[in-house]
Design an enzyme around this catalytic site. Structure first.
Site, PDB file in Angstrom:
ATOM      1  N   GLU A   1      -9.004  -3.662  -5.491  1.00 19.43           N
ATOM      2  CA  GLU A   1      -8.321  -2.660  -4.672  1.00 19.43           C
ATOM      3  C   GLU A   1      -9.240  -1.537  -4.191  1.00 19.43           C
ATOM      4  OE1 GLU A   1      -5.351  -2.811  -3.554  1.00 19.43           O
ATOM      5  OE2 GLU A   1      -4.012  -3.844  -4.939  1.00 19.43           O
TER       6      GLU A   1
ATOM      7  N   SER B   1       0.840  -1.194   0.000  1.00 24.07           N
ATOM      8  CA  SER B   1       0.000   0.000   0.000  1.00 24.07           C
ATOM      9  C   SER B   1       0.879   1.249   0.000  1.00 24.07           C
ATOM     10  CB  SER B   1      -0.957  -0.042   1.192  1.00 24.07           C
ATOM     11  OG  SER B   1      -1.926   0.968   1.099  1.00 24.07           O
TER      12      SER B   1
ATOM     13  N   HIS C   1      -8.276  -4.583  -0.911  1.00 20.35           N
ATOM     14  CA  HIS C   1      -6.947  -4.088  -0.582  1.00 20.35           C
ATOM     15  C   HIS C   1      -6.436  -4.693   0.725  1.00 20.35           C
ATOM     16  CE1 HIS C   1      -3.745  -1.075  -0.736  1.00 20.35           C
ATOM     17  NE2 HIS C   1      -3.985  -0.771   0.523  1.00 20.35           N
TER      18      HIS C   1
END
Length: 579
Positions: free
Chosen positions: A387, A261, A497
């Site tokens: 995501e 991330s 995510h």
């Protein structure tokens, strides 16, 4: 539709997936970060193990005392920079002075100040309260924060001696540049697995400044040359590794940087800094859900600097930046907490994000890629399939195409032409079956435009930059790509995510083995461990490993050509209209 109970469970599960159990210390650490000159003292209030092993490492004129747990030696909470407090607030980090005396490195240092997470008003107040309690307690319990926070951790195979020259992986945690800390990830799991595979290495992690403390934008910041302080903290930690890792048994010439991330975005930006000259700080890079994000000049975030000045009472000051340095910590922190976070309505158009400051970043990241200003090192890069789903739960009141167009004009592309946005929306049609979570048909429609918005956000910030990076660099440097598709059946969020963390750093899995092989050999393939042979990515025949929900075929080789035209258009729009 999302019920209160299921939403709470999903958000709590996501928060838990980003947090590993921290290592419990065997010896109590001193409360401050500075070296102590007193003798080693065990905690006599609890029963010590029958055999207590406290490995020691000599740094400068000091001794760092760690602890052994299982197959690993652990040295936690070592300061690598002067505390960024007082007049050091909002300044570039200064190296910690030469070590002297004895330092008990047996407990993680405090994380840097965390931005308070709030959920959108579109969810009912009880749900907001419940989820806020879950997330808040997790982060308060595992990552208690403090402005004095710049510490580094080293986990090595037990008994490793100086001169062993083991490979090193440096982990950069994720959290949207707003939350997180090194204490959320237990490096002992992956080091133990590296020993099992016969490819032992050393794991390093560090804290860095977050949100307004680490990524304050604005012309005042640019003029003072104090932008991107969180990245500057990371860079200083990488230099610390070069100076000291050999004393722990590591090889400073065999360092791989790895992140997820915002940590993966950080890895990409380290590859682009200094016009691609990595200064010998690393030889390989691994990026999970992150790449060269489409950001522009640091002055693009002026409104957030002005917000902090206004909310802290610094508006009337002759030097607002100096005022922000002098105000009490709680005043600064409270103002920061009132700013938008990644669960705010604007989603992934983050307030506190790296931007082109003229020092660490001298050009927009995607422009740097086009110009070849990239560290020419082998790399791994990958995405979770869905995501954008997690970051789009705040957009439930976006109910029509007209609403979505207004949303894009307000946040993601405020200077784009109407016809450009109209074309973009043709690539992302108003059809639930084409939205994110992908390949789930008419399911997971949290609202009329939720799946469409989630597809757009995920592609702009995660999928698009990864594909762009590979298309322009894979023919020039060895590159491997992966797509994570497990847990696709999770309601509303799908393969969202951060769900790949469970397989790469939290518990042993195929991705963890690939990381170990790559760190050791600059190639994820090996005859040992889990997984199948992983082909390099190339533009003519782009292949990726796909980790999917299947008992018979959990890992397969797939074509990395999904949404080719939409992602190309997203990349072009990002080049023209960086955030």
């Amino acid at each position: 539709m999302l019920t209160n109970r299921s939403a709470l469970a999903l958000l709590a599960a996501w928060a838990l997936s980003a947090l590993a159990s921290p290592i419990e210390p065997l010896v109590v650490q001193d409360s401050n970060h500075h070296l102590a000159t007193n003798n080693i003292c065990l905690d006599t209030k609890s029963d010590p193990p029958l055999e207590l092993i406290t490995p020691e490492v000599y740094l400068d004129d000091g001794i760092v005392v760690g602890f052994q747990k299982g197959a690993t030696d652990n040295f936690l909470g070592i300061p690598f920079a002067e505390p960024p407090t007082g007049q050091r607030r909002l300044r570039r980090p200064e190296p910690f002075p030469p070590y002297e005396g004895i330092y008990y490195a047996q407990k993680f240092g405090k994380s840097c100040p965390q931005q308070q997470l709030t959920l959108p008003n579109g969810l009912n107040s009880q749900l907001i309260h419940d989820i806020g309690n879950v997330v808040g307690k997790l982060y308060d319990g595992i990552t208690p924060d403090d402005e004095d926070c710049l510490t580094i951790n080293v986990v090595r195979p037990a008994g490793t001696r100086p001169g062993t020259k083991l490979p090193v992986v440096v982990w950069i945690f994720g959290g949207g540049f707003e939350i997180g800390g090194a204490a959320t990830y237990n490096g002992g799991v992956i080091v133990s697995r590296s020993i099992e595979l016969g490819e032992p290495f050393i794991f390093v992690s560090m804290n860095h400044r977050l949100s307004a403390f680490g990524f304050l934008p604005g012309k005042e910041v640019k003029e003072a040359k104090v932008g991107n302080l969180g990245l500057q903290d990371q860079r200083l930690a990488l230099k610390w590794v070069q100076t000291y890792i050999s004393e722990f048994g590591g090889d400073p010439s065999k360092v791989t940087i790895w992140g997820e991330s915002s940590g993966a975005i950080s890895v990409a930006l380290h590859m682009l800094a200094n016009k691609g000259n990595q200064e010998g700080l690393f030889r390989g890079a691994i990026m999970q859900s992150g790449g060269p994000i489409p950001v522009g000049d640091i002055e693009n975030g002026q409104r957030y600097y002005d917000f902090m000045v206004e909310r802290t009472g610094c508006r009337g000051s002759n030097n607002t930046l100096e005022c922000l340095r002098r105000i009490p910590y709680n005043t600064f922190k409270h103002a920061m907490d009132e700013s938008p976070n990644f669960f705010a309505y604007q989603g992934l158009v983050l307030a506190w994000v790296p931007r082109v400051d003229g020092v660490f970043l001298t050009e927009p990241p995607q422009h740097a890629v086009l110009r070849g200003h990239v560290s020419n090192v082998p790399l791994i890069t990958g995405n979770c399939d869905d995501e954008g789903s997690l970051f789009s739960i705040s957009t439930m009141n976006v109910s029509t195409t007209a609403d979505l167009k207004d949303y894009l004009k307000l946040y993601m592309m405020p200077t784009a032409k109407d016809e450009e946005i109209d074309l973009l929306l043709k690539y992302y049609p108003d059809d639930q079956r084409a939205g994110c979570p992908f390949d789930t048909g008419l399911k997971n429609a949290l609202s009329a435009q939720y799946k469409r918005t989630a597809a757009l956000q995920g592609d702009f910030v995660f999928h698009g930059p990864r594909r762009f990076f590979l298309k322009h660099r894979a023919d020039k440097q060895n590159s491997w790509a992966f797509i994570w598709k497990r847990a696709k059946s999770t309601p509303v969020l799908g393969t969202t995510h951060a769900t790949d963390l469970i397989n790469s750093i939290l518990t042993p899995g195929e991705l963890m083995d690939y990381v170990i092989h790559f760190t050791s050999n600059l190639n994820p393939n090996s005859k040992k461990g889990l997984g199948i042979p992983w082909p390099q990515w190339n533009r003519r025949d782009p292949k990726a490993i796909v980790l999917q929900d299947s008992t018979l075929f959990p890992v397969v080789i797939g074509n990395d050509n999904y949404r080719t035209d939409p992602l190309d258009y997203v990349a072009n729009m990002s080049l023209i209209y960086p955030i």
